[in-house]
Design an enzyme around this catalytic site. Structure first.
Site, mmCIF file in Angstrom:
data_model
loop_
_atom_site.group_PDB
_atom_site.id
_atom_site.type_symbol
_atom_site.label_atom_id
_atom_site.label_comp_id
_atom_site.label_asym_id
_atom_site.label_seq_id
_atom_site.Cartn_x
_atom_site.Cartn_y
_atom_site.Cartn_z
ATOM 1 N N THR A 20 17.460 87.952 3.986
ATOM 2 C CA THR A 20 18.872 87.702 3.706
ATOM 3 C C THR A 20 19.541 87.012 4.876
ATOM 4 O O THR A 20 19.112 87.151 6.030
ATOM 5 C CB THR A 20 19.595 89.042 3.422
ATOM 6 O OG1 THR A 20 21.009 88.826 3.366
ATOM 7 C CG2 THR A 20 19.321 90.051 4.528
ATOM 8 N N TYR B 140 22.438 97.779 6.189
ATOM 9 C CA TYR B 140 21.677 96.848 5.355
ATOM 10 C C TYR B 140 21.114 95.704 6.187
ATOM 11 O O TYR B 140 19.933 95.344 6.068
ATOM 12 C CB TYR B 140 22.578 96.301 4.240
ATOM 13 C CG TYR B 140 21.953 95.190 3.440
ATOM 14 C CD1 TYR B 140 20.980 95.462 2.483
ATOM 15 C CD2 TYR B 140 22.348 93.859 3.623
ATOM 16 C CE1 TYR B 140 20.399 94.435 1.736
ATOM 17 C CE2 TYR B 140 21.778 92.837 2.885
ATOM 18 C CZ TYR B 140 20.812 93.130 1.944
ATOM 19 O OH TYR B 140 20.237 92.117 1.215
#
Length: 356
Positions: A132, A175
């Site tokens: 990501t 995250y």
């Protein structure tokens, strides 16, 4: 290219019933590949995606219900695979703030389970990992961006084409930390153990079969809210920018990287729509007003931890490696997503599902 020997073996897609995973599995099966999916079917919409895949490819898609946190089914699946596309993950920053241990176990430990299974039981299998852009942290602060109309732009013109893979890592939020940890392990297993791994640092992917929520899949959430007439909450000022990539283009990029694994092994690629497909939240709302012919109500709330005021992927490294470029414009992609959401949720949308 992948050696023709063993092409009857399946390609393993972890998280293959999720939004990106099911589109990727569909594309692989459509071109004739056998596909094995490992998914715990925990997220909203994935059971529907599983049924969709089974109905389209009954002879080419096999789905095993299991969790990457459990090493035994991971080993069993990896033994049989000729390649591993690892997309299984906890995908929301907000959920990582609420349950950081669960986030770590899924994203970091789950990835180690996959890597160890490949290293010990099938070391020739390529591994492509869904990372990501959050591994880069906020990237820019208020002194490095300027307002231009209804969006932010970087003050440094050198960033006009986006961020390259050389941008410094700065994990932000649980995250970001868990995905960043996995990202670096995948990279290092290529350097230290010689595995054929590739890291794909993905920006904003959108398109059909995305059951978007406020926490994850924000473009689908915006489109569905517009069709329903629901008010939106913008966290921040709405000027923040992302580059958006249509899911069919994303799937083609993954397949190109897999097919040219001897050229791409050991590398990290940014994957997004690039500068041509960048959009701010306020600009997206304006686009949706034209697409749906509906007014869209929205309000503002505080920025959320780790939110990037500006992020655009420079995809030139990926393009140079495999000859890939995005082919779907933002307007065309949004129209396709709107059509799918209208057909999927039509009974709940009244007359709002049709294009203007």
């Amino acid at each position: 290219m992948i050696n023709s020997k063993g092409r009857d073996k399946p390609i393993l897609v972890t998280g293959g019933c999720g939004f990106i995973g099911c589109n990727l599995a569909d594309r692989l099966a459509a071109r004739g590949d056998q596909v094995m999916i490992l998914d715990n079917l925990a997220r909203s919409g994935v059971r529907e995606n599983a049924q969709w895949l089974r109905s389209r490819h009954p002879d080419r898609v096999n789905i095993a219900v299991a969790d990457v946190r459990d090493p035994i089914p991971v080993i069993d699946a990896v033994r049989e695979a000729r390649a591993v596309l690892h997309l299984a993950a906890q995908v929301a920053v907000t959920s990582s703030l609420d349950r950081p241990l669960e986030d770590f176990e899924t994203n970091a430990r789950g990835t180690i389970n996959v890597l160890e299974a490949v290293r010990l039981h099938n070391p020739g299998a390529p591994v492509i990992f869904a990372s990501t852009n959050k591994v880069y942290g906020r990237l820019v602060d208020d002194t490095q961006i300027v307002r231009s109309g209804r969006r932010y732009v970087p003050a440094d013109p050198a960033l006009a084409c986006g961020m390259t893979e050389n941008a410094p890592l700065d994990f932000y939020s649980p995250y970001g930390c868990s995905k960043g940890t996995a990202d670096q392990y995948v990279r290092d297993y290529a350097r230290v153990f010689g595995l054929r791994t590739v890291v794909m640092r993905m920006s904003c992917i959108y398109g059909p079969r995305q059951f978007g929520t406020e926490d994850q899949g924000w473009i689908a959430h915006f489109v569905l809210s517009a069709l329903r007439g629901d008010p939106l909450t913008i966290y921040g000022d709405g000027l923040q920018v992302r580059d958006a990539l249509y899911v069919a283009d994303a799937a083609e990029a993954w397949i190109a990287v897999l097919d040219k694994i001897e050229r791409t092994r050991g590398q990290i690629f940014n994957l997004g729509g690039g500068a041509a497909n960048s959009v701010s939240l306020l600009e997206l709302i304006e686009l949706l007003r034209h697409l749906t012919n509906q007014d869209i109500r929205f309000g503002f709330a505080d920025w959320r931890p780790g939110d990037q005021p500006w992020y655009v992927s420079d995809v030139s490294a990926l393009s140079a490696a495999v000859g890939w470029q995005p082919t779907t414009s933002l307007v065309d992609g949004l129209s396709s997503l709107q059509a799918w959401l209208g057909s999927r949720f039509g009974s709940a949308l009244g007359n709002r599902g049709a294009l203007a």
